[in-house]
Design a protein around this motif. Structure first.
Motif, PDB file in Angstrom:
ATOM      1  N   GLN A  38       0.853  -1.185   0.000  1.00  0.00           N
ATOM      2  CA  GLN A  38       0.000   0.000   0.000  1.00  0.00           C
ATOM      3  C   GLN A  38       0.891   1.238   0.000  1.00  0.00           C
TER       4      GLN A  38
ATOM      5  N   GLN B 197       0.703   5.450   0.271  1.00  0.00           N
ATOM      6  CA  GLN B 197      -0.062   6.662   0.533  1.00  0.00           C
ATOM      7  C   GLN B 197       0.838   7.858   0.253  1.00  0.00           C
TER       8      GLN B 197
ATOM      9  N   TYR C   8       5.649  10.058   1.440  1.00  0.00           N
ATOM     10  CA  TYR C   8       5.287   8.720   0.972  1.00  0.00           C
ATOM     11  C   TYR C   8       5.306   7.773   2.162  1.00  0.00           C
ATOM     12  N   ASN C   9       4.239   7.013   2.305  1.00  0.00           N
ATOM     13  CA  ASN C   9       4.139   6.002   3.343  1.00  0.00           C
ATOM     14  C   ASN C   9       3.871   4.686   2.628  1.00  0.00           C
TER      15      ASN C   9
END
Length: 167
Positions: free
Chosen positions: A47, A49, A69-70
């Motif tokens: 994922q 994010q 950015y994660n």
């Protein structure tokens, strides 16, 4: 008449954008597999994010654009986190001849688009150096991301404007 239009178009100031600098403001990589190996087959679910922000710098026509950015990778079968990467990447831009009403979308669409290849490289290198196959981020549609952010802000503003009821 067409000649007059061409002359007017030729005299319109051309948008200029130049990257003055780029840097990693903050980065963290946690390899959970190194601490606690996972038993059985691992199928990663990744994922990503992204959050963006921009601000004017004191110098004329200079702006700072922050992209966060994660990236989380979890095992699909168990939900255990395999790794977590947090990256704050900043670009400093010189931007000229962009009308004020177009500056906000320009900063949050065009500037991150210019920085993205560098971010992609950092993410690939860090994940590879962290013991995983290099993660090559998919291309991000910054126009769509901008539209989503605006829609979320408008929804939040409408929710805060809604009359409150006492229970």
């Amino acid at each position: 008449m067409a000649e007059a239009d061409n002359g007017a178009a030729a005299q319109a100031p051309q948008v200029r954008m130049r990257i003055l600098g780029q840097y990693i403001r903050d980065m963290s990589f946690e390899n959970n597999l190194a601490r606690k190996p996972v038993e059985g087959e691992v199928t990663p679910d990744i994922q990503v994010q992204v959050a963006l922000d921009a601000k004017k710098r004191p110098a004329d026509n200079q702006y700072e654009v922050l992209s966060k950015y994660n990236v989380t990778s979890k095992n699909k079968a168990t939900g255990e986190t395999l790794f977590l990467l947090e990256l704050e990447y900043v670009g400093i831009f010189l931007i000229e001849n962009v009308p004020d009403e177009q500056m906000h979308p320009f900063l949050l669409i065009e500037c991150p688009r210019m920085m993205f290849p560098f971010v992609r490289r950092i993410v690939a290198d860090v994940t590879r150096d962290g013991g995983f196959p290099p993660l090559n981020l998919e291309v991000i549609d910054f126009i769509q991301l901008y539209r989503q952010t605006l829609a979320q802000r408008q929804a939040a503003a409408q929710a805060s404007d809604a009359p409150k009821t006492l229970s």
